[in-house]
Design an enzyme around this catalytic site. Structure first.
Site, short mmCIF file in Angstrom:
data_model
loop_
_atom_site.label_atom_id
_atom_site.label_comp_id
_atom_site.label_asym_id
_atom_site.label_seq_id
_atom_site.Cartn_x
_atom_site.Cartn_y
_atom_site.Cartn_z
CG HIS A 97 -0.34 0.25 2.53
ND1 HIS A 97 -0.26 1.51 3.08
CD2 HIS A 97 0.21 -0.59 3.45
CE1 HIS A 97 0.31 1.44 4.28
NE2 HIS A 97 0.60 0.17 4.53
CG ASP A 135 2.68 1.89 7.82
OD1 ASP A 135 2.36 1.20 6.84
OD2 ASP A 135 1.92 2.10 8.78
CD GLU A 178 -2.59 -1.28 5.27
OE1 GLU A 178 -2.26 -2.26 5.95
OE2 GLU A 178 -2.42 -0.10 5.68
CD GLU A 179 -1.75 2.87 7.35
OE1 GLU A 179 -2.34 2.37 8.33
OE2 GLU A 179 -0.52 2.78 7.17
CG ASP A 187 2.48 -2.81 5.29
OD1 ASP A 187 3.08 -1.74 5.50
OD2 ASP A 187 1.28 -2.97 5.55
#
Length: 407
Positions: A242, A254, A286-287, A315
């Site tokens: 992501h 991240d 994604e988050e 990731d």
């Protein structure tokens, strides 16, 4: 749709030239090539970081996706932006005003809106029932420390004690990010940073404050970036990671790290037959709950998913020396045969990252990560180690070559 990169040579010609060099010169050329690849991956991380926080649905994501599209096209791939929508709680500007000073905060998902003027009462410890029993919060705004019990339970305890609003102080200096109550409550609830909130928790005498909580559900449009060689409609592998980050965080580790590693693998494989068996995907959303990968698998035809040998997800691979994997047992065995130093850790189907969406559709998965680190989901997530990115890419490439026939 490949974009020319000036006077650069195709990889096949580079290989032929290297092969004709004396051994020492060929080895030096290999090292130079490897250094160039490592530098490119690191540069991609920095470029994504320089966009600022990459929050799904914001204009920044249009810029970040355009950057990735351009890089994949330069490597010879065709690209597609897959858009999808979902509802997301958005803070529209919330704060606490005390003695003329405004303290910015974040409305917690599940709160109601509110603009209140009332005494601020510090509740000891973490806002458990017995903590509220030690103070009088009737008609007041309670302030408690994060920890021990869920946000929703703190709110319920505040309501039961007669409070009309709640402020939750983070247990670290920064503000709360992507925080939610997990359910709807009937009072306004605001989260503030530890450095601004801790002094308020020490106050012995209530002081009048203004609590402004302003948040609401909005429809967000996410943007998955899909890249593959022309004509490849049924890949055997999907390599993904992501590229969105949480609000307030530039997301170097991240997950610009995983995004850049996947892009680096695409560049490395571009002139090989292996690339005709792979799709490369940068997932959005994604988050906020794996929305991008879920949108991809939910719209894919069953036969497309059935034709996949594996999905490899990268990731948080730019910080911490130890590389971890989790995933389908046959795939983790292959990875550990290639590099015995890789360790298995964590569950691969617990919804922690985008591979879980594929696992839910019975696609074999392998998840590469390096564990948590101090700057996780914080404004300080700005740095990665280029050598770790390169090591992750090398392991990923070795596994790809094991999984796919070269002919």
């Amino acid at each position: 749709m490949s974009i020319s990169t000036g006077c650069s040579l195709p990889s096949t010609r580079v290989s032929n030239i290297v092969a004709s060099l004396p051994k020492a010169e060929a080895q030096e050329s290999d090292r130079t090539n490897q250094t160039h690849q490592t530098n490119q991956i690191y540069a991609d991380v920095q470029a994504l970081v320089n966009f600022g926080p990459r929050v799904a649905g914001t204009p920044v994501m249009e810029k970040a996706s355009a950057y990735l599209v351009e890089r994949y096209r330069q490597a010879g791939y065709v690209t597609k932006i897959q858009t999808f929508t979902y509802e997301k709680f958005v803070d529209l500007g919330s704060n606490l005003v005390i003695n003329g000073t405004t303290i910015p905060g974040r409305a917690l998902d599940g709160t109601i809106k509110g603009n209140l003027n009332a005494p601020l009462v510090a509740v000891p410890n973490f806002g458990q029932t017995e903590d509220f029993a030690k103070v009088n919060v009737k008609g007041a705004i309670a302030i408690v420390r994060r920890g021990k019990i869920r946000f929703s339970q703190k709110a319920k305890n505040a309501i039961a004690a007669g409070a009309i609003g709640l402020v939750v102080v983070n247990n670290e200096p920064g503000n709360l990010t992507s925080a939610g109550l997990g359910e709807k409550v009937t009072i306004p609830v605001l989260g503030i940073s530890g450095d601004r909130g801790n002094p308020l928790l020490e106050q012995k005498t209530p002081v009048n404050v203004t609590l402004n909580v302003n948040g609401q559900q909005q429809v967000v449009t996410g943007r998955n970036v899909i890249a593959h060689l022309p004509g490849v409609t049924q890949p055997k592998l999907i390599l993904g990671g992501h590229y969105d980050s949480v609000e307030g965080s530039p997301g170097a580790n991240d997950n610009a790290s995983g995004t850049a590693v996947v892009l680096g693998m695409a560049r490395n494989l571009a002139n090989t037959k292996l690339a005709r068996q792979i799709w490369f995907i940068a997932f959005d959303g994604e988050e906020d709950g794996l929305h991008g990968s879920e949108a991809f698998v939910d719209t894919a035809k069953p036969e497309f998913l059935a034709g996949l040998k594996a999905m490899l997800n990268f990731d948080m691979v730019g910080v911490n020396q130890q590389l971890f994997i989790s995933g389908t047992s046959a795939l983790t065995a292959i990875a550990q045969t290639i590099d015995p130093d890789i360790k298995t850790a964590g569950s691969y189907n617990n919804g922690g990252s985008d591979h879980a969406s594929f696992a839910s559709k019975k696609v074999p998965v392998l998840f590469f990560h390096r564990g948590d680190e101090p700057n996780y989901h914080s404004p300080n997530d700005k740095n990665v180690d280029a050598k770790l990115l390169d090591e992750t890419m090398s392991n990923g490439l070795s596994i790809v070559k094991q999984l796919l026939p070269s002919e």
